[in-house]
Motif scaffolding. Sequence first.
Motif, PDB file in Angstrom:
ATOM      1  N   MET A 109       1.203  -1.393   0.202  1.00 53.06           N
ATOM      2  CA  MET A 109       0.077  -0.403  -0.236  1.00 53.06           C
ATOM      3  C   MET A 109       0.895   0.949   0.154  1.00 53.06           C
ATOM      4  O   MET A 109       1.657   1.187   0.550  1.00 53.06           O
ATOM      5  N   THR A 110       0.589   2.306  -0.573  1.00 52.78           N
ATOM      6  CA  THR A 110       1.228   3.339  -0.533  1.00 52.78           C
ATOM      7  C   THR A 110       0.537   5.034  -0.645  1.00 52.78           C
ATOM      8  O   THR A 110      -1.336   4.638  -0.560  1.00 52.78           O
ATOM      9  N   VAL A 111       0.752   5.873  -0.096  1.00 50.17           N
ATOM     10  CA  VAL A 111      -0.409   6.971  -0.433  1.00 50.17           C
ATOM     11  C   VAL A 111       0.264   7.882  -0.774  1.00 50.17           C
ATOM     12  O   VAL A 111       2.027   8.447  -0.708  1.00 50.17           O
ATOM     13  N   SER A 112       0.258   9.310  -0.708  1.00 50.35           N
ATOM     14  CA  SER A 112       0.336  10.201  -1.291  1.00 50.35           C
ATOM     15  C   SER A 112       0.295  11.510   0.096  1.00 50.35           C
ATOM     16  O   SER A 112      -0.752  11.531   0.921  1.00 50.35           O
ATOM     17  N   ILE A 113       1.316  12.615   0.123  1.00 56.38           N
ATOM     18  CA  ILE A 113       1.048  13.644   1.472  1.00 56.38           C
ATOM     19  C   ILE A 113       0.743  15.048   0.602  1.00 56.38           C
ATOM     20  O   ILE A 113       1.105  15.099  -0.445  1.00 56.38           O
ATOM     21  N   ARG A 114      -0.827  14.936   1.314  1.00 56.40           N
ATOM     22  CA  ARG A 114      -1.317  16.034   0.701  1.00 56.40           C
ATOM     23  C   ARG A 114      -1.364  16.951   1.400  1.00 56.40           C
ATOM     24  O   ARG A 114      -0.962  18.234   1.293  1.00 56.40           O
ATOM     25  N   ASN A 115      -0.997  17.423   2.698  1.00 59.97           N
ATOM     26  CA  ASN A 115      -0.473  17.840   3.642  1.00 59.97           C
ATOM     27  C   ASN A 115      -0.024  17.685   4.601  1.00 59.97           C
ATOM     28  O   ASN A 115       0.916  16.598   5.680  1.00 59.97           O
ATOM     29  N   ILE A 116       0.699  19.049   4.785  1.00 60.59           N
ATOM     30  CA  ILE A 116       1.713  18.854   6.020  1.00 60.59           C
ATOM     31  C   ILE A 116       0.758  20.007   6.820  1.00 60.59           C
ATOM     32  O   ILE A 116       0.679  20.488   6.139  1.00 60.59           O
ATOM     33  N   THR A 117       0.413  19.723   8.107  1.00 62.35           N
ATOM     34  CA  THR A 117      -0.166  20.104   8.949  1.00 62.35           C
ATOM     35  C   THR A 117       0.261  20.916  10.039  1.00 62.35           C
ATOM     36  O   THR A 117       1.115  19.912  10.705  1.00 62.35           O
ATOM     37  N   PHE A 118       0.297  21.632  10.660  1.00 55.34           N
ATOM     38  CA  PHE A 118       0.699  22.485  11.619  1.00 55.34           C
ATOM     39  C   PHE A 118      -0.472  23.029  12.569  1.00 55.34           C
ATOM     40  O   PHE A 118      -1.311  23.962  12.502  1.00 55.34           O
ATOM     41  N   ASP A 119      -0.534  23.220  13.785  1.00 57.57           N
ATOM     42  CA  ASP A 119      -1.152  22.795  15.088  1.00 57.57           C
ATOM     43  C   ASP A 119      -0.547  24.703  15.267  1.00 57.57           C
ATOM     44  O   ASP A 119       0.184  24.634  15.480  1.00 57.57           O
ATOM     45  N   CYS A 120      -1.172  25.505  15.710  1.00 57.71           N
ATOM     46  CA  CYS A 120      -0.860  26.673  15.928  1.00 57.71           C
ATOM     47  C   CYS A 120      -2.119  27.497  17.168  1.00 57.71           C
ATOM     48  O   CYS A 120      -3.292  26.955  17.540  1.00 57.71           O
ATOM     49  N   ALA A 121      -1.258  28.530  16.837  1.00 55.24           N
ATOM     50  CA  ALA A 121      -2.734  29.718  18.398  1.00 55.24           C
ATOM     51  C   ALA A 121      -3.501  30.305  17.006  1.00 55.24           C
ATOM     52  O   ALA A 121      -4.501  30.753  17.432  1.00 55.24           O
ATOM     53  N   ASP A 122      -2.260  31.064  16.077  1.00 52.93           N
ATOM     54  CA  ASP A 122      -2.818  32.198  15.132  1.00 52.93           C
ATOM     55  C   ASP A 122      -2.523  31.381  13.746  1.00 52.93           C
ATOM     56  O   ASP A 122      -1.779  31.821  12.744  1.00 52.93           O
ATOM     57  N   PRO A 123      -3.578  30.608  12.944  1.00 54.02           N
ATOM     58  CA  PRO A 123      -3.616  30.168  11.568  1.00 54.02           C
ATOM     59  C   PRO A 123      -3.031  31.663  10.802  1.00 54.02           C
ATOM     60  O   PRO A 123      -2.507  31.298   9.841  1.00 54.02           O
ATOM     61  N   TRP A 124      -3.594  32.551  10.825  1.00 54.52           N
ATOM     62  CA  TRP A 124      -3.342  33.531   9.455  1.00 54.52           C
ATOM     63  C   TRP A 124      -2.351  34.048   9.978  1.00 54.52           C
ATOM     64  O   TRP A 124      -1.592  34.057   9.234  1.00 54.52           O
ATOM     65  N   THR A 125      -1.053  34.657  10.838  1.00 52.40           N
ATOM     66  CA  THR A 125      -0.577  34.788  11.215  1.00 52.40           C
ATOM     67  C   THR A 125       0.834  33.676  10.827  1.00 52.40           C
ATOM     68  O   THR A 125       2.161  33.931   9.650  1.00 52.40           O
ATOM     69  N   LEU A 126       0.569  32.978  11.581  1.00 54.14           N
ATOM     70  CA  LEU A 126       1.642  31.756  11.010  1.00 54.14           C
ATOM     71  C   LEU A 126       1.969  31.340   9.761  1.00 54.14           C
ATOM     72  O   LEU A 126       2.747  31.049   9.029  1.00 54.14           O
ATOM     73  N   SER A 127       0.319  30.881   8.709  1.00 54.24           N
ATOM     74  CA  SER A 127       1.172  31.155   7.890  1.00 54.24           C
ATOM     75  C   SER A 127       0.982  31.874   6.891  1.00 54.24           C
ATOM     76  O   SER A 127       1.886  31.977   5.809  1.00 54.24           O
ATOM     77  N   GLY A 128       1.406  33.373   7.266  1.00 51.65           N
ATOM     78  CA  GLY A 128       1.926  34.607   6.515  1.00 51.65           C
ATOM     79  C   GLY A 128       3.306  34.480   6.715  1.00 51.65           C
ATOM     80  O   GLY A 128       3.915  34.276   5.512  1.00 51.65           O
ATOM     81  N   PHE A 129       3.570  33.823   7.571  1.00 50.38           N
ATOM     82  CA  PHE A 129       5.645  33.961   8.088  1.00 50.38           C
ATOM     83  C   PHE A 129       6.195  32.359   6.625  1.00 50.38           C
ATOM     84  O   PHE A 129       6.515  32.883   6.255  1.00 50.38           O
ATOM     85  N   TRP A 130       4.899  31.573   6.735  1.00 46.77           N
ATOM     86  CA  TRP A 130       5.662  30.200   5.672  1.00 46.77           C
ATOM     87  C   TRP A 130       5.243  30.737   3.996  1.00 46.77           C
ATOM     88  O   TRP A 130       6.027  30.187   3.768  1.00 46.77           O
ATOM     89  N   GLN A 131       3.954  31.719   4.438  1.00 40.56           N
ATOM     90  CA  GLN A 131       3.857  31.995   2.372  1.00 40.56           C
ATOM     91  C   GLN A 131       5.060  33.203   2.391  1.00 40.56           C
ATOM     92  O   GLN A 131       5.540  32.786   1.080  1.00 40.56           O
ATOM     93  N   GLU A 132       5.313  33.737   3.248  1.00 40.24           N
ATOM     94  CA  GLU A 132       7.168  34.115   2.860  1.00 40.24           C
ATOM     95  C   GLU A 132       7.880  33.569   2.401  1.00 40.24           C
ATOM     96  O   GLU A 132       8.682  33.226   1.419  1.00 40.24           O
ATOM     97  N   VAL A 133       7.955  32.340   3.440  1.00 38.25           N
ATOM     98  CA  VAL A 133       9.052  31.490   2.585  1.00 38.25           C
ATOM     99  C   VAL A 133       9.108  30.666   1.947  1.00 38.25           C
ATOM    100  O   VAL A 133       9.923  30.243   1.296  1.00 38.25           O
TER     101      VAL A 133
END
Length: 128
Positions: free
Chosen positions: A1-25
Amino acid sequence: MTVSIRNITFDCADPWTLSGFWQEVTGYQRHPENVPTDEEVLLQGPEGAYPRLLFIRVPEPKAVKNRVHLDVQPNTTRDDQTAALLELGATLVDDQRRPDGTGWVVLADPEGNEFCVERSATERSATP
């Protein structure tokens, strides 16, 4: 059996702000339906590339070292990328750079998630 990785998920306090950091990266873009008050924010790679980065609001803060982390390879030099990430809000966790130019740098994003900055492909090809 094989799978594809669809998402890498980050638990966080502020999804919008943290996604903004990773958007820049990464240069990934927020899903067009996401707004700052969302409980989940999705960053999508170019042309629908996978894996995507998913940021989910959780009530508890990060408590221990990550068991899984990202290794990023910059298009610029490792040292230039590290400096840019520190300016963006990352913090230095551990510096594993060696005098011969090999090694990596461990940083943490603004919510403390560790990740490593490796050498660029150009730097790798220049070092035996």
